[in-house]
Design a protein around this motif. Sequence first.
Motif, mmCIF file in Angstrom:
data_model
loop_
_atom_site.group_PDB
_atom_site.id
_atom_site.type_symbol
_atom_site.label_atom_id
_atom_site.label_comp_id
_atom_site.label_asym_id
_atom_site.label_seq_id
_atom_site.Cartn_x
_atom_site.Cartn_y
_atom_site.Cartn_z
ATOM 1 N N ILE A 1 0.785 -2.863 30.001
ATOM 2 C CA ILE A 1 -0.191 -2.683 30.863
ATOM 3 C C ILE A 1 -1.116 -1.585 30.150
ATOM 4 O O ILE A 1 -1.048 -0.299 30.155
ATOM 5 C CB ILE A 1 0.125 -2.182 32.427
ATOM 6 N N HIS A 2 -2.313 -1.874 29.798
ATOM 7 C CA HIS A 2 -3.480 -0.887 29.127
ATOM 8 C C HIS A 2 -4.231 -0.151 29.797
ATOM 9 O O HIS A 2 -4.930 0.527 29.129
ATOM 10 C CB HIS A 2 -4.112 -1.812 28.014
ATOM 11 N N LYS A 3 -4.229 -0.335 30.987
ATOM 12 C CA LYS A 3 -5.113 0.721 31.871
ATOM 13 C C LYS A 3 -4.459 1.045 33.281
ATOM 14 O O LYS A 3 -3.471 0.336 33.733
ATOM 15 C CB LYS A 3 -6.332 -0.173 32.331
ATOM 16 N N VAL A 4 -4.926 2.099 33.605
ATOM 17 C CA VAL A 4 -4.285 2.670 35.004
ATOM 18 C C VAL A 4 -5.597 3.142 35.737
ATOM 19 O O VAL A 4 -6.463 3.614 35.317
ATOM 20 C CB VAL A 4 -3.504 4.114 34.747
ATOM 21 N N THR A 5 -5.615 2.691 36.896
ATOM 22 C CA THR A 5 -6.911 3.037 38.003
ATOM 23 C C THR A 5 -6.276 3.887 38.800
ATOM 24 O O THR A 5 -5.360 4.029 39.710
ATOM 25 C CB THR A 5 -6.992 1.766 38.660
ATOM 26 N N LEU A 6 -7.265 5.050 38.763
ATOM 27 C CA LEU A 6 -6.884 6.008 39.654
ATOM 28 C C LEU A 6 -8.294 6.323 40.669
ATOM 29 O O LEU A 6 -9.422 5.975 40.459
ATOM 30 C CB LEU A 6 -6.729 7.386 38.986
ATOM 31 N N ASN A 7 -8.008 6.289 42.024
ATOM 32 C CA ASN A 7 -8.815 6.778 42.707
ATOM 33 C C ASN A 7 -9.074 8.346 43.176
ATOM 34 O O ASN A 7 -8.066 9.065 43.265
ATOM 35 C CB ASN A 7 -8.581 6.127 44.144
ATOM 36 N N ILE A 8 -10.183 8.836 42.930
ATOM 37 C CA ILE A 8 -10.570 10.376 43.465
ATOM 38 C C ILE A 8 -11.068 10.577 44.795
ATOM 39 O O ILE A 8 -12.157 9.972 44.888
ATOM 40 C CB ILE A 8 -11.238 11.041 42.049
ATOM 41 N N ASN A 9 -10.501 11.210 45.589
ATOM 42 C CA ASN A 9 -11.030 11.405 46.895
ATOM 43 C C ASN A 9 -11.638 10.132 47.788
ATOM 44 O O ASN A 9 -12.439 9.965 48.469
ATOM 45 C CB ASN A 9 -12.277 12.354 46.691
ATOM 46 N N ASP A 10 -10.724 8.951 47.657
ATOM 47 C CA ASP A 10 -10.913 7.721 48.110
ATOM 48 C C ASP A 10 -12.238 7.202 47.792
ATOM 49 O O ASP A 10 -12.751 6.156 48.377
ATOM 50 C CB ASP A 10 -10.690 7.955 49.667
ATOM 51 N N THR A 11 -13.149 7.761 46.722
ATOM 52 C CA THR A 11 -14.566 7.210 46.676
ATOM 53 C C THR A 11 -14.715 6.729 45.268
ATOM 54 O O THR A 11 -15.099 5.691 44.737
ATOM 55 C CB THR A 11 -15.565 8.190 47.144
#
Length: 187
Positions: A98-108
């Motif tokens: 899996i070549h990408k990781v998605t992170l959410n910062i402060n839900d926005t």
Amino acid sequence: LRYMEPVRSGSPGPHKKADFDQQIDKVASMVQEDGGNVFKVYQIRGNELNDKFSIDGKAFYAANYDSVKTKVANRKKEDFKDENCAYLVIYSQNIGMIHKVTLNINDTSELVIENSSMYKIKITKEGKYKIASDKNTINIDVKSGNYYYLKAYVYRRRSGVSIVDNRRGYLESSLCDQHFEQIENPK
């Protein structure tokens, strides 16, 4: 600076743990035994989930050790030059198939971390920041003048993020192939 030889910490073994600092100390001892006084890390392999690390580097002898030490310190100061801000440094090393990781910062704000990449985010407002992945959420109370290292990873097909200490984070993030800088605060 005179190049001497490659150095490897080696694997700690199947049932032994060797955390990051232990392996760095092991490599430093190996370099000193061979007459060197400086080493450059060029690869870190391991898994923070089970505390097993292996470090590869190159041993050098510096006739003027203090000048090397000053150059490293100045580089670090240049990387984090604004003391009125804080920095979030989010990076990944080898995150596998899996070549990408998605992170959410402060839900926005959404940040997509690609394989072997590092993102430096300059934070101008102190306060609480929440960084969420598929697997976990980290809450950080951000204070000016500090920097925080977060490592994105994939474990059992789920992405995660963990806080790492500054020494390890600085070394590992500097080994990433791609560096990106985001000047604005995450919303």
